[in-house]
Design a protein around this motif. Structure first.
Motif, PDB file in Angstrom:
ATOM      1  N   GLY A   1       0.799  -1.219   0.000  1.00 19.40           N
ATOM      2  CA  GLY A   1       0.000   0.000   0.000  1.00 19.40           C
ATOM      3  C   GLY A   1       0.831   1.269   0.000  1.00 19.40           C
ATOM      4  N   LEU A   2       2.121   1.163  -0.328  1.00 17.77           N
ATOM      5  CA  LEU A   2       3.022   2.314  -0.438  1.00 17.77           C
ATOM      6  C   LEU A   2       3.771   2.227  -1.762  1.00 17.77           C
ATOM      7  N   TRP A   3       4.018   3.396  -2.374  1.00 13.27           N
ATOM      8  CA  TRP A   3       4.761   3.463  -3.630  1.00 13.27           C
ATOM      9  C   TRP A   3       5.783   4.588  -3.572  1.00 13.27           C
ATOM     10  N   ASN A   4       6.839   4.454  -4.330  1.00 15.52           N
ATOM     11  CA  ASN A   4       7.790   5.542  -4.570  1.00 15.52           C
ATOM     12  C   ASN A   4       7.293   6.266  -5.822  1.00 15.52           C
ATOM     13  N   THR A   5       6.661   7.401  -5.628  1.00 17.63           N
ATOM     14  CA  THR A   5       5.892   8.036  -6.697  1.00 17.63           C
ATOM     15  C   THR A   5       6.426   9.417  -7.044  1.00 17.63           C
ATOM     16  N   SER A   6       6.779   9.603  -8.312  1.00 20.48           N
ATOM     17  CA  SER A   6       7.225  10.899  -8.821  1.00 20.48           C
ATOM     18  C   SER A   6       6.026  11.741  -9.223  1.00 20.48           C
ATOM     19  N   LEU A   7       6.145  13.053  -9.017  1.00 23.02           N
ATOM     20  CA  LEU A   7       5.064  13.992  -9.303  1.00 23.02           C
ATOM     21  C   LEU A   7       5.565  15.101 -10.221  1.00 23.02           C
ATOM     22  N   VAL A   8       4.803  15.411 -11.257  1.00 25.62           N
ATOM     23  CA  VAL A   8       5.164  16.458 -12.200  1.00 25.62           C
ATOM     24  C   VAL A   8       4.024  17.468 -12.278  1.00 25.62           C
ATOM     25  N   TYR A   9       4.360  18.740 -12.081  1.00 22.63           N
ATOM     26  CA  TYR A   9       3.367  19.823 -12.066  1.00 22.63           C
ATOM     27  C   TYR A   9       3.599  20.783 -13.221  1.00 22.63           C
ATOM     28  N   GLY A  10       2.488  21.337 -13.739  1.00 23.74           N
ATOM     29  CA  GLY A  10       2.570  22.326 -14.784  1.00 23.74           C
ATOM     30  C   GLY A  10       2.761  23.723 -14.229  1.00 23.74           C
ATOM     31  N   PRO A  11       2.969  24.708 -15.094  1.00 22.08           N
ATOM     32  CA  PRO A  11       3.181  26.083 -14.653  1.00 22.08           C
ATOM     33  C   PRO A  11       1.983  26.678 -13.910  1.00 22.08           C
ATOM     34  N   ASP A  12       0.812  26.071 -14.053  1.00 18.67           N
ATOM     35  CA  ASP A  12      -0.369  26.532 -13.307  1.00 18.67           C
ATOM     36  C   ASP A  12      -0.528  25.801 -11.984  1.00 18.67           C
ATOM     37  N   GLY A  13       0.414  24.910 -11.657  1.00 15.40           N
ATOM     38  CA  GLY A  13       0.349  24.141 -10.420  1.00 15.40           C
ATOM     39  C   GLY A  13      -0.441  22.853 -10.529  1.00 15.40           C
ATOM     40  N   GLY A  14      -1.040  22.594 -11.683  1.00 10.06           N
ATOM     41  CA  GLY A  14      -1.806  21.364 -11.861  1.00 10.06           C
ATOM     42  C   GLY A  14      -0.896  20.156 -12.044  1.00 10.06           C
ATOM     43  N   LEU A  15      -1.365  19.001 -11.581  1.00 15.92           N
ATOM     44  CA  LEU A  15      -0.593  17.767 -11.706  1.00 15.92           C
ATOM     45  C   LEU A  15      -0.657  17.264 -13.144  1.00 15.92           C
ATOM     46  N   LEU A  16       0.515  17.198 -13.801  1.00 12.50           N
ATOM     47  CA  LEU A  16       0.586  16.720 -15.176  1.00 12.50           C
ATOM     48  C   LEU A  16       0.747  15.211 -15.251  1.00 12.50           C
ATOM     49  N   ALA A  17       1.488  14.644 -14.301  1.00 17.53           N
ATOM     50  CA  ALA A  17       1.758  13.200 -14.354  1.00 17.53           C
ATOM     51  C   ALA A  17       2.245  12.716 -12.999  1.00 17.53           C
ATOM     52  N   ALA A  18       1.993  11.441 -12.741  1.00 15.83           N
ATOM     53  CA  ALA A  18       2.560  10.752 -11.583  1.00 15.83           C
ATOM     54  C   ALA A  18       3.115   9.424 -12.077  1.00 15.83           C
ATOM     55  N   TYR A  19       4.281   9.058 -11.579  1.00 13.49           N
ATOM     56  CA  TYR A  19       4.932   7.817 -12.000  1.00 13.49           C
ATOM     57  C   TYR A  19       5.347   7.032 -10.766  1.00 13.49           C
ATOM     58  N   ARG A  20       4.867   5.796 -10.666  1.00 10.04           N
ATOM     59  CA  ARG A  20       5.257   4.901  -9.586  1.00 10.04           C
ATOM     60  C   ARG A  20       6.451   4.068 -10.039  1.00 10.04           C
ATOM     61  N   LYS A  21       7.543   4.169  -9.279  1.00 13.11           N
ATOM     62  CA  LYS A  21       8.807   3.528  -9.630  1.00 13.11           C
ATOM     63  C   LYS A  21       8.617   2.036  -9.888  1.00 13.11           C
ATOM     64  N   VAL A  22       9.052   1.584 -11.038  1.00 16.17           N
ATOM     65  CA  VAL A  22       8.850   0.200 -11.458  1.00 16.17           C
ATOM     66  C   VAL A  22       9.867  -0.736 -10.812  1.00 16.17           C
ATOM     67  N   HIS A  23      11.136  -0.346 -10.826  1.00 12.48           N
ATOM     68  CA  HIS A  23      12.204  -1.202 -10.308  1.00 12.48           C
ATOM     69  C   HIS A  23      12.601  -0.734  -8.914  1.00 12.48           C
ATOM     70  N   ARG A  24      12.405  -1.584  -7.926  1.00 15.77           N
ATOM     71  CA  ARG A  24      12.666  -1.231  -6.524  1.00 15.77           C
ATOM     72  C   ARG A  24      14.045  -1.720  -6.108  1.00 15.77           C
ATOM     73  N   PHE A  25      14.826  -0.839  -5.521  1.00 16.19           N
ATOM     74  CA  PHE A  25      16.182  -1.190  -5.128  1.00 16.19           C
ATOM     75  C   PHE A  25      16.201  -1.851  -3.743  1.00 16.19           C
ATOM     76  N   GLY A  26      17.036  -2.869  -3.603  1.00 17.43           N
ATOM     77  CA  GLY A  26      17.199  -3.475  -2.283  1.00 17.43           C
ATOM     78  C   GLY A  26      17.414  -4.969  -2.287  1.00 17.43           C
ATOM     79  N   PHE A  27      17.261  -5.647  -3.434  1.00 19.26           N
ATOM     80  CA  PHE A  27      17.525  -7.089  -3.516  1.00 19.26           C
ATOM     81  C   PHE A  27      16.750  -7.872  -2.459  1.00 19.26           C
ATOM     82  N   GLY A  28      15.465  -7.588  -2.372  1.00 16.83           N
ATOM     83  CA  GLY A  28      14.596  -8.283  -1.435  1.00 16.83           C
ATOM     84  C   GLY A  28      14.410  -7.568  -0.116  1.00 16.83           C
ATOM     85  N   ALA A  29      15.303  -6.648   0.216  1.00 17.09           N
ATOM     86  CA  ALA A  29      15.157  -5.798   1.401  1.00 17.09           C
ATOM     87  C   ALA A  29      14.846  -4.383   0.925  1.00 17.09           C
ATOM     88  N   GLY A  30      14.952  -3.387   1.808  1.00 12.52           N
ATOM     89  CA  GLY A  30      14.760  -2.010   1.376  1.00 12.52           C
ATOM     90  C   GLY A  30      13.426  -1.798   0.690  1.00 12.52           C
TER      91      GLY A  30
END
Length: 269
Positions: free
Chosen positions: A98-127
């Motif tokens: 229920g948690l994601w590493n999510t990038s957020l991109v905003y436009g010049p008007d402050g509106g959310l243009l895109a969100a990206y949830r990280k596909v490859h998680r670092f940690g080799f089974g941990a982290g």
């Protein structure tokens, strides 16, 4: 296109609300740029695993609201790095975290243009794999420019940089720019610089790669944020400390280079 790469440095002693306020001020100071980019997890801490549950928030939480306002005040497209996302409504991913590493991109008007949830998680089974769900979507977004044009950008995060197939998918979706926020440690900073150049050269795309500076959770960060042309030229590179790079990028040069050296046409697989 004028790009500001804000290599944020921080340590464990800086309270998160103060860091958010400080970074918002750094973003506002970049008025006049087309695109401003922040590092991965600069607010909750890239290696502060023990703090992530408490510092998780929805996309429209305190960090998102502060970054939206900063983008609007500066009149820029802002890639706000990433947050630990806990969505409202109890959404849970395939791994049940229920948690994601999510990038957020905003436009010049402050509106959310895109969100990206990280596909490859670092940690080799941990982290990250132990704490976060993996994203499942390839995200490519058209970013508006001050001259009325736009640039098609592929979004990825840190460890994603090691997986070239993701970037091929983005190229096939029309990307000419890759934006890569990171919390990449100093111990492997040579990989960071090398892989950013590799993604630029093999995909003939501009790479804007924004890393973290400082030391937190016992981990020294690598810095060396960079902007790389589609031909593999380093247009700018930061040092190891907090720094802002301001770089003019010739987007027309991407199409010209692809025409002059049409390697992508020779793909067979």
């Amino acid at each position: 296109m004028r790009v500001a790469v804000v290599q944020v440095g921080y340590g464990d002693a800086e309270p998160v609300p103060e860091r958010v306020e400080r970074v918002a001020a750094l973003v506002r100071a970049q008025a006049g740029h087309d695109l401003v980019v922040l590092p991965e997890l600069w607010a909750p801490g890239g290696f502060a695993y023990r703090e992530w549950q408490d510092r998780a928030e929805p996309v429209d939480g305190p960090v998102g609201q502060a970054m939206s306002a900063a983008a609007r005040d500066a009149g820029v497209v802002l890639h706000a790095g990433s947050i630990i996302e806990r969505p409202g409504g109890g959404e849970v991913g395939p791994d049940g975290h229920g948690l994601w590493n999510t990038s957020l991109v905003y436009g010049p008007d402050g509106g959310l243009l895109a969100a990206y949830r990280k596909v490859h998680r670092f940690g080799f089974g941990a982290g990250e794999p132990k704490l976060l769900d993996a994203g499942e979507d390839v995200v490519v977004v058209d970013l508006p420019l001050r001259d009325g044009g736009s640039v098609r950008a592929g979004l990825s995060t840190c460890y994603d940089l090691r997986f070239p197939e993701l970037y091929r998918r983005q190229v096939d979706a029309g990307a000419t720019l890759f934006v890569v926020p990171a919390a990449w440690p100093a111990a492997r900073v040579r990989h960071w610089t090398l892989l950013a150049h590799a993604r630029a050269v093999e995909d003939q795309c501009v790479v804007v790669a924004c890393n973290t500076a400082g030391t937190h959770a016992g981990t020294e960060m690598g810095g060396h944020s960079q902007v790389v042309s589609a031909a593999g030229e380093a247009l700018a590179m930061a040092g190891a400390d907090e720094q802002v790079l301001s770089v003019d990028v010739d987007l027309d040069a991407v199409a010209a280079w692809r025409e002059q050296f049409p390697v992508l046409r020779d793909r067979r697989l």
